[in-house]
Design an enzyme around this catalytic site. Sequence first.
Site, short mmCIF file in Angstrom:
data_model
loop_
_atom_site.label_atom_id
_atom_site.label_comp_id
_atom_site.label_asym_id
_atom_site.label_seq_id
_atom_site.Cartn_x
_atom_site.Cartn_y
_atom_site.Cartn_z
N ARG A 44 -7.26 -23.06 -24.04
CA ARG A 44 -6.23 -22.95 -25.08
C ARG A 44 -5.20 -24.08 -24.92
NH1 ARG A 44 -3.36 -17.60 -24.88
NH2 ARG A 44 -2.51 -18.43 -26.82
N TYR A 70 -32.25 -21.30 -20.40
CA TYR A 70 -31.71 -20.97 -19.09
C TYR A 70 -32.31 -19.68 -18.53
CZ TYR A 70 -28.32 -21.22 -15.33
OH TYR A 70 -27.74 -21.34 -14.09
N LEU A 104 -2.01 -23.12 -23.11
CA LEU A 104 -2.11 -23.05 -21.66
C LEU A 104 -2.19 -24.46 -21.06
CD1 LEU A 104 -4.60 -20.06 -21.30
CD2 LEU A 104 -2.10 -20.03 -21.12
N ALA A 105 -2.90 -25.36 -21.73
CA ALA A 105 -2.99 -26.74 -21.25
C ALA A 105 -1.62 -27.40 -21.20
CB ALA A 105 -3.93 -27.54 -22.14
N ARG A 106 -0.76 -27.04 -22.13
CA ARG A 106 0.59 -27.63 -22.17
C ARG A 106 1.46 -27.15 -21.01
NH1 ARG A 106 1.70 -28.46 -28.51
NH2 ARG A 106 -0.49 -28.62 -29.09
N LEU A 127 -15.03 -19.63 -14.93
CA LEU A 127 -13.97 -20.56 -15.29
C LEU A 127 -13.56 -21.32 -14.03
CD1 LEU A 127 -11.95 -17.86 -17.23
CD2 LEU A 127 -13.52 -19.54 -18.23
N GLU A 128 -13.35 -22.61 -14.17
CA GLU A 128 -12.87 -23.43 -13.05
C GLU A 128 -11.43 -23.79 -13.35
OE1 GLU A 128 -15.49 -25.53 -14.75
OE2 GLU A 128 -17.23 -24.60 -13.83
#
Length: 195
Positions: free
Chosen positions: A110, A171, A113-115, A137-138
Amino acid sequence: MRLCDTDIERYLDDGIISLTPRPNNDKINGATIDVRLGNSFRVFREHSAPFIDLSGPKEEVSAQLESVMSDEIIIPEGEAFFLHPGTLALATTLESVKLPANIIGWLDGRSSLARLGLMVHVTAHRIDPGWEGKIVLEFYNSGKLPLALRPNMVIGALSFEVLSGEXKRPYSSRKDAKYKNQQSAVASRIDEDKE
């Protein structure tokens, strides 16, 4: 071709794409569907290993990985996992995802969240055709403040593309698929790579 909201909803209704638990339709936006944070985490514990030799003998790599990764950490509902600046952690989506052999998925973090400095996936955002399981998630906190991450918060969004045909080696049918049906924050299995 990337699926639009109408197609995502239809593919979910028809069982072509499966997310369990299924998000409400109000979580489908334009060309994505929101996914939430699960409660399974792993971190690098304090260690004295000077490095991990990623191309070393498999037994040594496996032992090095075991020495630096924590056991699974389960965060109870209502509590938070604190990701400190400069720290990497593994977590999972709440939803388990199942894709057919002719659809590939993409995970994006998102912008909000990156901000704040939160990277949701360091590099691995592709969800292979034939995938089944939770998405690991990493997380990386590149900001200046600790971030409180709570299970069930919206953490990212999935988009989907229809391939030109059905994958010959999805996969789910690969014998070398290291993360098949994962349901927790599985640590790196680089030691299981083929030569």
